[in-house]
Design a protein around this motif. Structure first.
Motif, PDB file in Angstrom:
ATOM      1  N   UNK A  28      20.244  27.868  46.527  1.00  0.00           N
ATOM      2  CA  UNK A  28      21.498  28.174  47.218  1.00  0.00           C
ATOM      3  C   UNK A  28      22.500  28.836  46.269  1.00  0.00           C
ATOM      4  N   UNK A  29      22.576  28.347  45.048  1.00  0.00           N
ATOM      5  CA  UNK A  29      23.487  28.943  44.073  1.00  0.00           C
ATOM      6  C   UNK A  29      23.052  30.362  43.713  1.00  0.00           C
ATOM      7  N   UNK A  30      21.749  30.579  43.635  1.00  0.00           N
ATOM      8  CA  UNK A  30      21.261  31.920  43.340  1.00  0.00           C
ATOM      9  C   UNK A  30      21.608  32.884  44.465  1.00  0.00           C
ATOM     10  N   UNK A  31      21.402  32.459  45.697  1.00  0.00           N
ATOM     11  CA  UNK A  31      21.701  33.326  46.833  1.00  0.00           C
ATOM     12  C   UNK A  31      23.197  33.568  46.976  1.00  0.00           C
ATOM     13  N   UNK A  32      24.001  32.592  46.565  1.00  0.00           N
ATOM     14  CA  UNK A  32      25.455  32.768  46.625  1.00  0.00           C
ATOM     15  C   UNK A  32      25.912  33.895  45.721  1.00  0.00           C
ATOM     16  N   UNK A  33      25.117  34.238  44.704  1.00  0.00           N
ATOM     17  CA  UNK A  33      25.468  35.339  43.815  1.00  0.00           C
ATOM     18  C   UNK A  33      25.471  36.686  44.545  1.00  0.00           C
ATOM     19  N   UNK A  34      24.718  36.784  45.641  1.00  0.00           N
ATOM     20  CA  UNK A  34      24.682  38.045  46.380  1.00  0.00           C
ATOM     21  C   UNK A  34      26.047  38.338  46.995  1.00  0.00           C
ATOM     22  N   UNK A  35      26.643  37.334  47.622  1.00  0.00           N
ATOM     23  CA  UNK A  35      27.970  37.519  48.203  1.00  0.00           C
ATOM     24  C   UNK A  35      29.011  37.684  47.107  1.00  0.00           C
ATOM     25  N   UNK A  36      28.883  36.892  46.036  1.00  0.00           N
ATOM     26  CA  UNK A  36      29.818  37.019  44.917  1.00  0.00           C
ATOM     27  C   UNK A  36      29.728  38.403  44.291  1.00  0.00           C
ATOM     28  N   UNK A  37      28.511  38.925  44.208  1.00  0.00           N
ATOM     29  CA  UNK A  37      28.325  40.260  43.641  1.00  0.00           C
ATOM     30  C   UNK A  37      28.968  41.339  44.496  1.00  0.00           C
ATOM     31  N   UNK A  38      28.903  41.190  45.822  1.00  0.00           N
ATOM     32  CA  UNK A  38      29.545  42.173  46.709  1.00  0.00           C
ATOM     33  C   UNK A  38      31.062  42.170  46.530  1.00  0.00           C
ATOM     34  N   UNK A  39      31.610  40.987  46.249  1.00  0.00           N
ATOM     35  CA  UNK A  39      33.069  40.860  46.102  1.00  0.00           C
ATOM     36  C   UNK A  39      33.543  41.174  44.684  1.00  0.00           C
TER      37      UNK A  39
END
Length: 499
Positions: A28-39
């Motif tokens: 879950x933390x790894x996948x959260x990086x995708x949204x964080x990366x977009x922002x």
């Protein structure tokens, strides 16, 4: 040896450990990086995307003024201004390249950074294609790849393939429908490059059953896509488009009239084929897991693709949640860019450590200057009097940082300059061999000397590899004659070069 989740997450799926940044402890933390990366605000192009676009606009105006003024210049003076113009473009690219390293090294979103590098390599373009590509390619990654790499694959293909960088790189701007109004007027014809690579590299994959007729028809459907040279944005020119209907991989596009919608429909259909999802899912698993990825992992990824209309986040999730994705460490070699980024992160490199080194010292004459690595003398045989003129400071080149831009080129992966549309080889044997390893050892010694400080090599090894460090590596590093050599041995170790 079975590694902890955080170690595998950082080394196999991320950009390595960086002191002060906590690695992910769950999928879950790894996948959260995708949204964080977009922002995340990108630091490249230098100053951000808006700044990169502004430089394109400014340079278009500058080039127009240069062409206008050139009508009244003699050959020697035109050459002087040409040198100044090209050196300026090269210097802007150098700043973008250094900023690209900062993005990867400083970002806490390692999985997102790895995906960006993967997709830029999949949809390869090169800054060497023509002058303006030095400005367009960094913008391409920032606006056509990164915002779409966690969404639908079809949308990513459309933004990447129809971006000016790709249209220029694969000569789509030179492709005319032979019976289109512009084709007839210019006596120009079809260029198949983009149609071929769209099928072979970007979607279906080689050996998937498409034919040369499919390639040619895809090129016909793509006619009309070109680039507005005033804005360097893509546009559709209907007077360049070949009229009529064309069949590609079993489906027909066009009719009495052709439009940009036919191109979008073709890409959507190609992205939805079983051949495409098999090709792309296997390539992602090949990049992250092994040169021979576990079939069950690839199957889980293709199933997720099919169930979620090609949603790439669902595909990444299927890969990360499969137990086999976390087995057998060390199966992949870090590409040079990844190796350098992980080394700089381990050494806590900051912005100033990655910047260019400023302008090269002023040399005596313009004949001493080089453009893009090539001496200018061959081009000056008809303008020899330039050789006696002092070098204009405006033509000085920025010096690349030996730890970043210069190093990655020496190690075989120059930024944004692949040798072909296929991108850089992702196979293990391409990077773990005698010559490349010797260059990596040289880089490790330089990095340790410049950034190592008074670090204890044993502590450094624990911080950067954790439980991935083998006992023989620990013993070798512990017995190093000095701290600098110990750090270099850690950076050159097999574990640090592999995932």
């Amino acid at each position: 040896m079975s590694l902890t989740f955080s170690t595998t997450a950082a080394l196999r799926f991320g950009t390595g450990f960086r002191p002060g940044q906590t690695p992910p402890e769950s999928v879950e933390e790894m996948l959260a990086q995708l949204d964080a990366g977009r922002r995340e605000a990108l630091v490249f192009p230098d100053g951000g995307l808006a700044a990169g676009r502004e430089r394109i606009s400014d340079t278009v105006s500058e080039l127009a003024e240069l062409k206008l003024a050139g009508k009244d210049m003699d050959a020697v003076t035109r050459r002087v201004y040409r040198v100044r113009y090209l050196t300026g473009l090269n210097n802007l690219l150098a700043k973008d390249e250094h900023a690209r390293f900062m993005q990867a090294v400083l970002s806490p979103n390692g999985f997102n950074e790895r995906l960006a590098a993967f997709w830029v390599n999949h949809f390869s373009v090169s800054t060497r294609k023509e002058d303006f590509m030095r400005l367009v390619v960094p913008v391409y990654e920032a606006e056509a790849i990164r915002p779409y790499m966690a969404g639908r694959f079809a949308d990513l293909v459309k933004t990447a393939v129809l971006h000016p960088a790709m249209l220029i790189y694969l000569d789509q701007v030179k492709s005319f429908g032979p019976t289109s109004p512009q084709g007839i007027k210019r006596k120009a014809g079809l260029n198949e490059n983009l149609g071929r690579e769209l099928l072979e590299l970007h979607t279906l994959g080689a050996g998937s059953g498409y034919t040369q007729t499919d390639v040619r028809n895809a090129a016909y459907v793509l006619t009309g896509m070109t680039v507005d040279r005033n804005t360097y944005r893509a546009r559709y020119a209907v007077n360049m488009a070949e009229p009529g209907s064309r069949s590609v991989f079993g489906k027909s596009y066009g009719g009495s009239a052709r439009g940009q919608g036919d191109i979008a429909a073709m890409i959507e259909d190609l992205a939805a084929t079983p051949e495409t999802r098999n090709h792309i899912c296997r390539k992602i698993a090949h990049h992250f897991l092994s040169d021979t990825p576990p079939p069950e992992v690839v199957e889980a990824m293709t199933t997720a693709w099919q169930r979620n209309d090609g949603d790439l986040t669902a595909v990444y999730t299927a890969m990360l949640r499969h137990p086999r994705s976390w087995d057998n460490e060390g199966q992949k070699a870090k590409l040079p860019f990844d190796y350098i980024v992980s080394g700089l992160r381990a050494l806590s490199a900051e912005e100033n450590d990655m910047r260019d080194l400023g302008f090269a010292p002023v040399k005596t004459t313009m004949a001493d200057q080089a453009i893009d690595g090539e001496s200018m003398m061959p081009a000056m045989t008809k303008a020899r009097d330039i050789d006696s003129k002092p070098l204009d400071p405006a033509t000085r080149k920025l010096r690349p940082n030996p730890l970043t831009v210069q190093a990655v080129a020496r190690l075989g992966q120059p930024l944004w300059r692949p040798q072909s549309p296929a991108g850089f080889d992702d196979g293990f044997s391409a990077w773990i061999a005698g010559g490349p390893l010797a260059d990596r050892i040289a880089w490790a010694r330089l990095a340790a000397a410049k950034l190592g400080g008074n670090r204890d090599p044993r502590d450094f090894l624990q911080e950067t590899l954790r439980d991935a460090a083998r006992q023989d590596t620990i013993d070798i590093v512990s017995k190093a004659p000095n701290r600098q050599m110990g750090l270099a041995l850690a950076l050159a170790s097999p574990e640090f070069n592999r995932r």
